[in-house]
Design a protein around this motif. Structure first.
Motif, PDB file in Angstrom:
ATOM      1  N   THR A   1       0.837  -1.200   0.000  1.00  0.00           N
ATOM      2  CA  THR A   1       0.000   0.000   0.000  1.00  0.00           C
ATOM      3  C   THR A   1       0.872   1.250   0.000  1.00  0.00           C
ATOM      4  OG1 THR A   1      -1.719  -1.193   1.186  1.00  0.00           O
ATOM      5  CG2 THR A   1      -1.875   1.201   1.199  1.00  0.00           C
TER       6      THR A   1
ATOM      7  N   TYR B   1     -13.331   0.589  -3.210  1.00  0.00           N
ATOM      8  CA  TYR B   1     -12.155   1.456  -3.223  1.00  0.00           C
ATOM      9  C   TYR B   1     -10.977   0.775  -3.919  1.00  0.00           C
ATOM     10  CZ  TYR B   1     -13.748   5.391  -0.439  1.00  0.00           C
ATOM     11  OH  TYR B   1     -14.385   6.529  -0.010  1.00  0.00           O
TER      12      TYR B   1
ATOM     13  N   GLU C   1      -7.603   3.022   6.036  1.00  0.00           N
ATOM     14  CA  GLU C   1      -8.645   3.265   7.035  1.00  0.00           C
ATOM     15  C   GLU C   1      -9.735   2.198   6.978  1.00  0.00           C
ATOM     16  OE1 GLU C   1     -10.118   7.146   6.214  1.00  0.00           O
ATOM     17  OE2 GLU C   1      -8.362   8.142   7.059  1.00  0.00           O
ATOM     18  N   ILE C   2     -10.138   1.829   5.773  1.00  0.00           N
ATOM     19  CA  ILE C   2     -11.202   0.829   5.617  1.00  0.00           C
ATOM     20  C   ILE C   2     -10.745  -0.525   6.116  1.00  0.00           C
ATOM     21  CG2 ILE C   2     -12.608  -0.430   3.940  1.00  0.00           C
ATOM     22  CD1 ILE C   2     -12.571   2.179   2.252  1.00  0.00           C
ATOM     23  N   TRP C   3      -9.519  -0.911   5.757  1.00  0.00           N
ATOM     24  CA  TRP C   3      -9.007  -2.222   6.161  1.00  0.00           C
ATOM     25  C   TRP C   3      -8.839  -2.284   7.668  1.00  0.00           C
ATOM     26  CZ3 TRP C   3      -8.953  -6.732   3.926  1.00  0.00           C
ATOM     27  CH2 TRP C   3      -8.191  -7.753   4.474  1.00  0.00           C
TER      28      TRP C   3
ATOM     29  N   ASN D   1     -13.980  -2.092   8.173  1.00  0.00           N
ATOM     30  CA  ASN D   1     -15.106  -1.196   7.893  1.00  0.00           C
ATOM     31  C   ASN D   1     -15.972  -1.649   6.725  1.00  0.00           C
ATOM     32  OD1 ASN D   1     -14.499   0.621   9.987  1.00  0.00           O
ATOM     33  ND2 ASN D   1     -12.885   1.520   8.750  1.00  0.00           N
TER      34      ASN D   1
ATOM     35  N   ALA E   1      -4.590   9.323  -2.387  1.00  0.00           N
ATOM     36  CA  ALA E   1      -5.682   9.539  -1.431  1.00  0.00           C
ATOM     37  C   ALA E   1      -6.499   8.267  -1.239  1.00  0.00           C
ATOM     38  CB  ALA E   1      -6.571  10.684  -1.907  1.00  0.00           C
ATOM     39  N   LEU E   2      -6.743   7.541  -2.318  1.00  0.00           N
ATOM     40  CA  LEU E   2      -7.476   6.276  -2.215  1.00  0.00           C
ATOM     41  C   LEU E   2      -6.703   5.263  -1.376  1.00  0.00           C
ATOM     42  CD1 LEU E   2      -8.880   5.895  -5.844  1.00  0.00           C
ATOM     43  CD2 LEU E   2     -10.178   6.378  -3.765  1.00  0.00           C
ATOM     44  N   GLU E   3      -5.385   5.280  -1.485  1.00  0.00           N
ATOM     45  CA  GLU E   3      -4.568   4.368  -0.683  1.00  0.00           C
ATOM     46  C   GLU E   3      -4.725   4.668   0.805  1.00  0.00           C
ATOM     47  OE1 GLU E   3      -2.849   1.665  -1.851  1.00  0.00           O
ATOM     48  OE2 GLU E   3      -3.924   2.223  -3.663  1.00  0.00           O
ATOM     49  N   LEU E   4      -4.739   5.945   1.153  1.00  0.00           N
ATOM     50  CA  LEU E   4      -4.960   6.299   2.558  1.00  0.00           C
ATOM     51  C   LEU E   4      -6.324   5.820   3.037  1.00  0.00           C
ATOM     52  CD1 LEU E   4      -3.489   9.914   2.665  1.00  0.00           C
ATOM     53  CD2 LEU E   4      -2.502   7.824   3.641  1.00  0.00           C
ATOM     54  N   ARG E   5      -7.302   5.986   2.197  1.00  0.00           N
ATOM     55  CA  ARG E   5      -8.658   5.536   2.563  1.00  0.00           C
ATOM     56  C   ARG E   5      -8.724   4.016   2.678  1.00  0.00           C
ATOM     57  NH1 ARG E   5     -12.566   5.359   5.465  1.00  0.00           N
ATOM     58  NH2 ARG E   5     -14.647   5.217   4.583  1.00  0.00           N
ATOM     59  N   LEU E   6      -8.008   3.307   1.805  1.00  0.00           N
ATOM     60  CA  LEU E   6      -7.974   1.842   1.903  1.00  0.00           C
ATOM     61  C   LEU E   6      -7.390   1.389   3.241  1.00  0.00           C
ATOM     62  CD1 LEU E   6      -6.937   0.770  -1.687  1.00  0.00           C
ATOM     63  CD2 LEU E   6      -8.952  -0.004  -0.440  1.00  0.00           C
TER      64      LEU E   6
END
Length: 122
Positions: A6, A72, A115-117, A64, A108-113
């Motif tokens: 990631t 995502y 958080e989701i994981w 999440n 930005a999507l990587e940061l969100r991934l």
């Protein structure tokens, strides 16, 4: 999910964005080298998609929500190829801007991934 992968995707995306940002400053369209860079970043994102599928298949779950995680993950896989296609259509400095935005969006999507994981989860 593998944190190192990631991080590699996010860093590669930001490097791509910076590189294409230089092309914007020089009033240049995306060149073949930029497209090769986008292909490399896209392969990293595709590898991350495969790892995510394997992780979920092995019983690990996104903290999440698995559906949002895959949404995502697929989006992250498609954003740079989409930017590459659009930058080919726009062969001016704005094509470089599109590629730059694609790199920033992927980071930005990587940061969100992450958080989701869930940090430290899986």
């Amino acid at each position: 999910m593998i944190g190192a992968l990631t991080a590699a995707v996010a860093i590669a995306a930001l490097l791509l964005a910076a590189w294409c940002g230089v092309a914007i400053a020089r009033d240049q369209p995306t060149k073949d080298w930029h497209l090769i860079g986008m292909a490399v970043v896209s392969v990293l994102a595709l590898a991350q998609l495969v790892v995510g599928i394997v992780e979920v298949a092995n019983g690990h779950k996104a903290q999440n929500g698995t559906v949002i995680f895959f949404a995502y993950l697929v989006g992250a896989t498609l954003v740079v190829p989409g930017a590459a296609f659009m930058s080919l259509l726009e062969r001016t400095r704005w094509g470089s801007a599109i590629a730059t935005v694609g790199g920033v969006v992927l980071a930005a999507l990587e940061l969100r991934l992450i958080e989701i994981w869930g940090s430290g989860h899986g």
